[in-house]
Design an enzyme around this catalytic site. Structure first.
Site, PDB file in Angstrom:
ATOM      1  N   SER A 127     -10.557   0.139   3.778  1.00  0.00           N
ATOM      2  CA  SER A 127      -9.741  -0.078   4.985  1.00  0.00           C
ATOM      3  C   SER A 127      -9.149   1.254   5.431  1.00  0.00           C
ATOM      4  O   SER A 127      -8.461   1.910   4.648  1.00  0.00           O
ATOM      5  CB  SER A 127      -8.584  -1.034   4.687  1.00  0.00           C
ATOM      6  OG  SER A 127      -9.078  -2.218   4.122  1.00  0.00           O
TER       7      SER A 127
ATOM      8  N   ARG B 242       0.830  -1.223   0.000  1.00  0.00           N
ATOM      9  CA  ARG B 242       0.000   0.000   0.000  1.00  0.00           C
ATOM     10  C   ARG B 242       0.865   1.275   0.000  1.00  0.00           C
ATOM     11  O   ARG B 242       0.530   2.273   0.636  1.00  0.00           O
ATOM     12  CB  ARG B 242      -0.942   0.028   1.204  1.00  0.00           C
ATOM     13  CG  ARG B 242      -1.823  -1.177   1.368  1.00  0.00           C
ATOM     14  CD  ARG B 242      -2.905  -1.292   0.293  1.00  0.00           C
ATOM     15  NE  ARG B 242      -3.834  -2.343   0.635  1.00  0.00           N
ATOM     16  CZ  ARG B 242      -3.734  -3.609   0.198  1.00  0.00           C
ATOM     17  NH1 ARG B 242      -2.750  -3.966  -0.612  1.00  0.00           N
ATOM     18  NH2 ARG B 242      -4.622  -4.517   0.567  1.00  0.00           N
TER      19      ARG B 242
ATOM     20  N   GLU C 124      -4.131   4.206   6.294  1.00  0.00           N
ATOM     21  CA  GLU C 124      -3.968   3.960   4.846  1.00  0.00           C
ATOM     22  C   GLU C 124      -4.598   5.088   4.027  1.00  0.00           C
ATOM     23  O   GLU C 124      -4.079   5.490   2.985  1.00  0.00           O
ATOM     24  CB  GLU C 124      -4.640   2.621   4.487  1.00  0.00           C
ATOM     25  CG  GLU C 124      -4.564   2.292   3.011  1.00  0.00           C
ATOM     26  CD  GLU C 124      -5.181   0.950   2.662  1.00  0.00           C
ATOM     27  OE1 GLU C 124      -4.814  -0.067   3.276  1.00  0.00           O
ATOM     28  OE2 GLU C 124      -6.031   0.931   1.756  1.00  0.00           O
TER      29      GLU C 124
HETATM   30  P1  FAD Z   1      -8.702   9.201  -4.695  1.00  0.00           P
HETATM   31  O1  FAD Z   1      -9.318   8.862  -3.377  1.00  0.00           O
HETATM   32  O2  FAD Z   1      -9.410  10.167  -5.560  1.00  0.00           O
HETATM   33  O3  FAD Z   1      -7.219   9.703  -4.447  1.00  0.00           O
HETATM   34  C1  FAD Z   1      -6.361   8.999  -3.587  1.00  0.00           C
HETATM   35  C2  FAD Z   1      -4.992   9.703  -3.571  1.00  0.00           C
HETATM   36  O4  FAD Z   1      -4.391   9.632  -4.859  1.00  0.00           O
HETATM   37  C3  FAD Z   1      -5.101  11.188  -3.258  1.00  0.00           C
HETATM   38  O5  FAD Z   1      -3.979  11.544  -2.508  1.00  0.00           O
HETATM   39  C4  FAD Z   1      -5.069  11.860  -4.635  1.00  0.00           C
HETATM   40  O6  FAD Z   1      -4.581  13.168  -4.584  1.00  0.00           O
HETATM   41  C5  FAD Z   1      -4.133  10.940  -5.399  1.00  0.00           C
HETATM   42  N1  FAD Z   1      -4.430  10.857  -6.835  1.00  0.00           N
HETATM   43  C6  FAD Z   1      -5.593  10.423  -7.394  1.00  0.00           C
HETATM   44  N2  FAD Z   1      -5.486  10.419  -8.731  1.00  0.00           N
HETATM   45  C7  FAD Z   1      -4.234  10.870  -9.024  1.00  0.00           C
HETATM   46  C8  FAD Z   1      -3.521  11.108 -10.249  1.00  0.00           C
HETATM   47  N3  FAD Z   1      -4.076  10.866 -11.440  1.00  0.00           N
HETATM   48  N4  FAD Z   1      -2.260  11.582 -10.160  1.00  0.00           N
HETATM   49  C9  FAD Z   1      -1.679  11.824  -8.965  1.00  0.00           C
HETATM   50  N5  FAD Z   1      -2.301  11.633  -7.789  1.00  0.00           N
HETATM   51  C10 FAD Z   1      -3.559  11.154  -7.812  1.00  0.00           C
HETATM   52  N6  FAD Z   1      -7.787  -0.233  -1.951  1.00  0.00           N
HETATM   53  C11 FAD Z   1      -7.017  -1.327  -2.157  1.00  0.00           C
HETATM   54  O7  FAD Z   1      -5.795  -1.209  -2.336  1.00  0.00           O
HETATM   55  N7  FAD Z   1      -7.550  -2.576  -2.181  1.00  0.00           N
HETATM   56  C12 FAD Z   1      -8.873  -2.792  -2.014  1.00  0.00           C
HETATM   57  O8  FAD Z   1      -9.329  -3.929  -2.053  1.00  0.00           O
HETATM   58  C13 FAD Z   1      -9.719  -1.667  -1.763  1.00  0.00           C
HETATM   59  N8  FAD Z   1     -11.028  -1.830  -1.530  1.00  0.00           N
HETATM   60  C14 FAD Z   1     -11.811  -0.744  -1.262  1.00  0.00           C
HETATM   61  C15 FAD Z   1     -13.177  -0.936  -1.006  1.00  0.00           C
HETATM   62  C16 FAD Z   1     -14.004   0.144  -0.746  1.00  0.00           C
HETATM   63  C17 FAD Z   1     -15.468  -0.091  -0.469  1.00  0.00           C
HETATM   64  C18 FAD Z   1     -13.477   1.462  -0.776  1.00  0.00           C
HETATM   65  C19 FAD Z   1     -14.369   2.641  -0.546  1.00  0.00           C
HETATM   66  C20 FAD Z   1     -12.128   1.660  -1.022  1.00  0.00           C
HETATM   67  C21 FAD Z   1     -11.280   0.571  -1.256  1.00  0.00           C
HETATM   68  N9  FAD Z   1      -9.899   0.718  -1.504  1.00  0.00           N
HETATM   69  C22 FAD Z   1      -9.116  -0.377  -1.756  1.00  0.00           C
HETATM   70  C23 FAD Z   1      -9.293   2.055  -1.478  1.00  0.00           C
HETATM   71  C24 FAD Z   1      -9.415   2.814  -2.842  1.00  0.00           C
HETATM   72  O9  FAD Z   1     -10.440   2.283  -3.622  1.00  0.00           O
HETATM   73  C25 FAD Z   1      -8.119   2.744  -3.642  1.00  0.00           C
HETATM   74  O10 FAD Z   1      -7.047   3.279  -2.903  1.00  0.00           O
HETATM   75  C26 FAD Z   1      -8.232   3.504  -4.974  1.00  0.00           C
HETATM   76  O11 FAD Z   1      -7.063   3.300  -5.736  1.00  0.00           O
HETATM   77  C27 FAD Z   1      -8.458   4.996  -4.806  1.00  0.00           C
HETATM   78  O12 FAD Z   1      -8.741   5.518  -6.074  1.00  0.00           O
HETATM   79  P2  FAD Z   1      -9.436   6.929  -6.250  1.00  0.00           P
HETATM   80  O13 FAD Z   1      -9.439   7.256  -7.708  1.00  0.00           O
HETATM   81  O14 FAD Z   1     -10.755   6.947  -5.586  1.00  0.00           O
HETATM   82  O15 FAD Z   1      -8.405   7.854  -5.487  1.00  0.00           O
HETATM   83  P1  NAP Z   2     -10.127 -11.124   4.673  1.00  0.00           P
HETATM   84  O1  NAP Z   2     -10.159 -12.040   3.516  1.00  0.00           O
HETATM   85  O2  NAP Z   2     -11.208 -11.218   5.719  1.00  0.00           O
HETATM   86  O3  NAP Z   2      -8.712 -11.206   5.393  1.00  0.00           O
HETATM   87  C1  NAP Z   2      -8.417 -10.353   6.494  1.00  0.00           C
HETATM   88  C2  NAP Z   2      -6.998  -9.881   6.337  1.00  0.00           C
HETATM   89  O4  NAP Z   2      -6.137 -10.987   6.401  1.00  0.00           O
HETATM   90  C3  NAP Z   2      -6.798  -9.183   5.024  1.00  0.00           C
HETATM   91  O5  NAP Z   2      -6.538  -7.858   5.321  1.00  0.00           O
HETATM   92  C4  NAP Z   2      -5.632  -9.904   4.371  1.00  0.00           C
HETATM   93  O6  NAP Z   2      -4.478  -9.059   4.180  1.00  0.00           O
HETATM   94  C5  NAP Z   2      -5.215 -10.973   5.333  1.00  0.00           C
HETATM   95  N1  NAP Z   2      -5.247 -12.280   4.632  1.00  0.00           N
HETATM   96  C6  NAP Z   2      -6.309 -13.091   4.452  1.00  0.00           C
HETATM   97  N2  NAP Z   2      -5.931 -14.222   3.805  1.00  0.00           N
HETATM   98  C7  NAP Z   2      -4.599 -14.103   3.582  1.00  0.00           C
HETATM   99  C8  NAP Z   2      -3.629 -14.938   2.975  1.00  0.00           C
HETATM  100  N3  NAP Z   2      -3.947 -16.124   2.467  1.00  0.00           N
HETATM  101  N4  NAP Z   2      -2.352 -14.495   2.906  1.00  0.00           N
HETATM  102  C9  NAP Z   2      -2.012 -13.301   3.396  1.00  0.00           C
HETATM  103  N5  NAP Z   2      -2.890 -12.459   3.995  1.00  0.00           N
HETATM  104  C10 NAP Z   2      -4.168 -12.863   4.100  1.00  0.00           C
HETATM  105  O7  NAP Z   2     -10.077  -9.602   4.143  1.00  0.00           O
HETATM  106  P2  NAP Z   2     -11.225  -8.664   3.628  1.00  0.00           P
HETATM  107  O8  NAP Z   2     -11.320  -7.510   4.544  1.00  0.00           O
HETATM  108  O9  NAP Z   2     -12.447  -9.417   3.254  1.00  0.00           O
HETATM  109  O10 NAP Z   2     -10.546  -8.118   2.291  1.00  0.00           O
HETATM  110  C11 NAP Z   2     -10.280  -8.994   1.233  1.00  0.00           C
HETATM  111  C12 NAP Z   2      -9.178  -8.420   0.366  1.00  0.00           C
HETATM  112  O11 NAP Z   2      -9.595  -7.173  -0.159  1.00  0.00           O
HETATM  113  C13 NAP Z   2      -7.890  -8.180   1.133  1.00  0.00           C
HETATM  114  O12 NAP Z   2      -6.804  -8.485   0.298  1.00  0.00           O
HETATM  115  C14 NAP Z   2      -7.934  -6.704   1.440  1.00  0.00           C
HETATM  116  O13 NAP Z   2      -6.656  -6.120   1.491  1.00  0.00           O
HETATM  117  C15 NAP Z   2      -8.714  -6.149   0.255  1.00  0.00           C
HETATM  118  N6  NAP Z   2      -9.475  -4.956   0.673  1.00  0.00           N
HETATM  119  C16 NAP Z   2      -8.792  -3.795   0.789  1.00  0.00           C
HETATM  120  C17 NAP Z   2      -9.454  -2.646   1.152  1.00  0.00           C
HETATM  121  C18 NAP Z   2      -8.727  -1.331   1.210  1.00  0.00           C
HETATM  122  O14 NAP Z   2      -9.367  -0.302   1.322  1.00  0.00           O
HETATM  123  N7  NAP Z   2      -7.423  -1.322   1.144  1.00  0.00           N
HETATM  124  C19 NAP Z   2     -10.808  -2.668   1.433  1.00  0.00           C
HETATM  125  C20 NAP Z   2     -11.442  -3.894   1.349  1.00  0.00           C
HETATM  126  C21 NAP Z   2     -10.782  -5.038   0.957  1.00  0.00           C
HETATM  127  P3  NAP Z   2      -4.274  -8.029   2.943  1.00  0.00           P
HETATM  128  O15 NAP Z   2      -5.149  -6.866   3.245  1.00  0.00           O
HETATM  129  O16 NAP Z   2      -2.828  -7.695   3.047  1.00  0.00           O
HETATM  130  O17 NAP Z   2      -4.641  -8.711   1.686  1.00  0.00           O
END
Ligand code: FAD
Ligand code: NAP
Length: 346
Positions: free
Chosen positions: A245, A171, A342
């Site tokens: 998250s 991340r 994050e």
């Molecule tokens: P924004 O929120 O609009 O911006 C995020 C940051 O990036 C800000 O600092 C902004 O200034 C910068 N930015 C945006 N676009 C640009 C650009 N073109 N150039 C330079 N800077 C820029 N994230 C995960 O990693 N894994 C997941 O599974 C995941 N699941 C999610 C589930 C839900 C329900 C939600 C709400 C979020 C989740 N996220 C997840 C977080 C989010 O979706 C990601 O981080 C996504 O990449 C953000 O994209 P955005 O366009 O909305 O960014």
């Molecule tokens: P989950 O499957 O309930 O698992 C809980 C956590 O355990 C996750 O955060 C995941 O880490 C870790 N995990 C589970 N299985 C794993 C494995 N086999 N090896 C290593 N790590 C493991 O998680 P969840 O909340 O439903 O989310 C599912 C996936 O979507 C995850 O990968 C999570 O990162 C991603 N997600 C991200 C966001 C976001 O905003 N960043 C939001 C929702 C979901 P990791 O997070 O490192 O994968």
């Protein structure tokens, strides 16, 4: 379609409520939408908004606004998919940064190009994906990332960044730290495989495939299963405001991990790739500290997913942040673990 290079319209005192998935009501001093890099450069050259910082916005799904934004907020809608290179085994697919990430995944899956199907249904834009090296279900964009192009705001030159220049981590990236606010990411290119590279070992993917009787999944099956699991577990921002998250999963040394595992038997933990460190789910700590389902006014912690802070309607960014700080303090007190945020706080 020809690219517009005319200066885009700029609005003043513009509500961002519809532009952040937390649904926080704050105003941008100035707001504009760009559909091409050329039009943004035209705006920069006009010089009218040089006195304020520029803040880039994609889908607003990884931000928490705690106050009005004294900046020009630039919403990126630079679109387009294009295959720029192809051989027997791979394609290099270039995407405009303003494309929806999930549309890119669907496009790749439809064309049978493998590598990002586990990342289905992540909200936001393609241009924000490198910011935190988005990841889910055992895949991160660094695995298929080829290169990106970004406008250097200091020089107005478009620079090409190869993977090793992006400093991708868990991340994390160069653009979330030293490069933050200095570049507008305009296109991102992914190297996708024509041969399916199926990854089912993470989370519930295999269990759901088994329940469906799918023994030889296609990339389309994987993306459908990921979508189904995500819809069943995560709050939809259209219904309850959230930014996914709120905290990163903490990783600790193996000695620290031994301490936690012996003090808290049954604590879930996962080895970190290419390291002796161990990752613990932040959601587990938050839940054990008693925060799951907590609510104070319209700000709270989701009832099913403790890692997700939520806005039930009219919470302010500060109210969400106060809960986040209290969670951090209580997790540190109970487990000696410092949670890192994050979400990008503004
Ligand atoms: P924004 O929120 O609009 O911006 C995020 C940051 O990036 C800000 O600092 C902004 O200034 C910068 N930015 C945006 N676009 C640009 C650009 N073109 N150039 C330079 N800077 C820029 N994230 C995960 O990693 N894994 C997941 O599974 C995941 N699941 C999610 C589930 C839900 C329900 C939600 C709400 C979020 C989740 N996220 C997840 C977080 C989010 O979706 C990601 O981080 C996504 O990449 C953000 O994209 P955005 O366009 O909305 O960014
Ligand atoms: P989950 O499957 O309930 O698992 C809980 C956590 O355990 C996750 O955060 C995941 O880490 C870790 N995990 C589970 N299985 C794993 C494995 N086999 N090896 C290593 N790590 C493991 O998680 P969840 O909340 O439903 O989310 C599912 C996936 O979507 C995850 O990968 C999570 O990162 C991603 N997600 C991200 C966001 C976001 O905003 N960043 C939001 C929702 C979901 P990791 O997070 O490192 O994968």
């Amino acid at each position: 379609m020809p690219k517009s290079n005319s200066v885009p319209q700029v609005f003043e005192n513009y509500s961002l409520k519809e532009y952040n998935t937390f649904g926080i009501e704050v105003k941008a001093q100035y707001f504009t939408i760009i559909s091409s890099l050329e039009s943004y450069v035209a705006l920069l050259k006009a010089g009218q908004y040089a006195h304020v910082p520029h803040l880039f916005l994609g889908g607003g799904s990884n931000i928490l606004c705690t106050q009005d934004i004294d900046a020009l907020v630039v919403k990126n809608e630079i679109k387009g998919f294009e295959v720029i290179q192809e051989d027997e085994d791979h394609v290099i697919l270039r995407s405009g940064a303003g494309e929806s990430w999930d549309d890119l995944v669907s496009y790749a899956v439809q064309h049978q190009w493998s590598g990002i199907e586990n990342l289905a249904l992540i909200p936001g834009t393609v241009g924000a994906a490198p910011m935190q090296n988005i990841g889910a279900y055992g895949v991160e964009i660094k695995d298929t990332f080829d290169h990106l192009e970004a406008l250097n705001l200091g020089t107005l030159v478009v620079e090409r960044f190869e993977k090793n220049q992006c400093q991708f981590g868990y991340r994390e990236s160069y653009f979330k730290h030293e490069g933050k606010g200095k570049y507008l990411i305009s296109t991102v290119c992914f190297k996708l495989s024509k041969k399916p590279n199926i990854k089912t070992s993470y989370g519930a993917i295999q269990t759901v495939l088994n329940a469906k009787g799918i023994s030889n999944p296609t990339i389309s099956d994987i993306s459908n299963v990921v979508i189904e699991i995500r819809k069943s577990k995560l709050p939809d921002p259209k219904e309850i405001g959230n930014s996914g998250s709120f905290f990163k999963n903490p990783t600790v040394t193996s000695e620290e991990a031994d301490r936690l595992i012996s003090s808290f038997p049954g604590i879930p933990n996962y080895p970190v790739e290419a390291s002796t460190d161990i990752k613990f789910p932040a959601g587990w700590f938050i839940e054990q500290a008693g925060w799951k389902g907590f609510r104070d006014g319209d700000a709270g912690v989701h009832v099913n997913q403790a890692l997700v802070l939520v806005n039930y309607g009219h919470a302010t960014g500060i109210q969400i942040l106060v809960i986040a700080e209290k969670i951090k303090a209580s997790v540190f007190e109970k487990f000696g673990i410092s949670l890192e945020t994050e979400v990008n706080i503004y």
